[in-house]
Design an enzyme around this catalytic site. Structure first.
Site, mmCIF file in Angstrom:
data_model
loop_
_atom_site.group_PDB
_atom_site.id
_atom_site.type_symbol
_atom_site.label_atom_id
_atom_site.label_comp_id
_atom_site.label_asym_id
_atom_site.label_seq_id
_atom_site.Cartn_x
_atom_site.Cartn_y
_atom_site.Cartn_z
ATOM 1 N N HIS A 143 85.596 -4.677 -9.384
ATOM 2 C CA HIS A 143 85.922 -3.963 -8.161
ATOM 3 C C HIS A 143 87.433 -3.892 -7.996
ATOM 4 C CE1 HIS A 143 81.685 -4.707 -7.167
ATOM 5 N NE2 HIS A 143 81.805 -3.742 -6.275
ATOM 6 N N LYS A 147 89.196 -6.410 -2.858
ATOM 7 C CA LYS A 147 87.909 -7.017 -2.514
ATOM 8 C C LYS A 147 88.071 -8.528 -2.362
ATOM 9 C CE LYS A 147 82.990 -6.977 -3.701
ATOM 10 N NZ LYS A 147 82.631 -6.583 -2.320
#
Length: 255
Positions: A143, A147
């Site tokens: 990601h 995050k």
């Protein structure tokens, strides 16, 4: 009358996409919450989720894990259906969500895309069909650099699906963050590898590695809009459901 959808955290990146998807679906935007209200706004803004819930038929919530328990209590008090997409919830926060689902309908999903929903269904089937003694299960996810939780909620969801297929509890077989001299891999473990960097929306791969073959199931999200579209779809479905804890598999008719 159009379904009135409230958006918790309306000013965030996901919140703004949800505003667009609510309009695209022909629903009504009841308003939203944001931590610092602007001087003026084109949509109704509320100081807290309780006030938002009071004017909404459904509330969509992609805020923070540490708000989940408080939001559960507020939505129970107003009897408002809840679409929850926040990841990284603790066991206590998930228990609060489960308690709320005894009084109101709740769709709780780590990922609202149709593709990931199908991946979860397949992961459970593969877990059941590929014995742990012969096939090592590993989950790799990547990601964007902002995050804050790891492994991702979707990765945990995939791991739970494999564990269900194998009739075990993920907490008993999960291996994450390997470092140093770890010794040989434990038979039956479900491993996790986490990558972070750039602005990757979300990539997940489930690998089953046997002595003679390897099977890989992968999903890549290229735009966060797929999550917003799925969440609004879930909201429109949820408003007519009885109290209970639902997933996107229910929304798509797979459960």
């Amino acid at each position: 009358m159009s379904t009135r959808i409230g958006i918790a955290g309306i000013s965030g990146r996901m919140g703004q996409m949800l505003v667009e998807e609510v309009a695209a679906a022909g629903a009504a935007l009841a308003g939203g919450t944001r931590r610092t209200p602007p001087a003026t706004s084109s949509v109704p803004l509320f100081a807290d989720v309780a006030a938002l819930a009071a004017v909404s038929d459904v509330v969509i919530d992609f805020t923070r894990a540490d708000t989940a328990a408080a939001h559960a209590g507020a939505l129970m008090a107003t009897g408002t259906p809840w679409v929850l997409g926040t990841s990284g919830l603790s066991a206590a926060e998930e228990a609060a969500v489960a308690e709320a689902a005894q009084s109101i309908p709740v769709v709780y999903a780590a990922n609202f895309s149709a593709g990931v929903t199908l991946v979860l269904a397949l992961a459970e089937q593969m877990g059941a069909a590929l014995p742990a003694a012969q096939y090592d299960a590993e989950i790799v996810e990547m990601h964007h650099r902002q995050k804050v939780d790891a492994p991702s909620g979707t990765a945990i969801g995939i791991g739970r699906a494999v564990a269900r297929g194998r009739n075990v509890d993920l907490r008993d077989v999960m291996q994450s963050g390997r470092d140093g001299h770890t010794g040989p891999r434990e038979t039956g473990a479900i491993g996790f590898a986490t990558l972070r960097g750039g602005q990757v929306v979300g990539e997940h791969s489930l690998l089953f590695a046997g002595s003679d073959e390897q099977i890989i199931l992968s999903h890549r999200a290229f735009d966060r809009r797929t999550f917003a579209t799925g969440a609004v779809r879930a909201a429109l479905w949820l408003k007519d459901q009885p109290p209970g804890l639902y997933t996107m598999r229910h929304v798509l008719g797979l459960a």
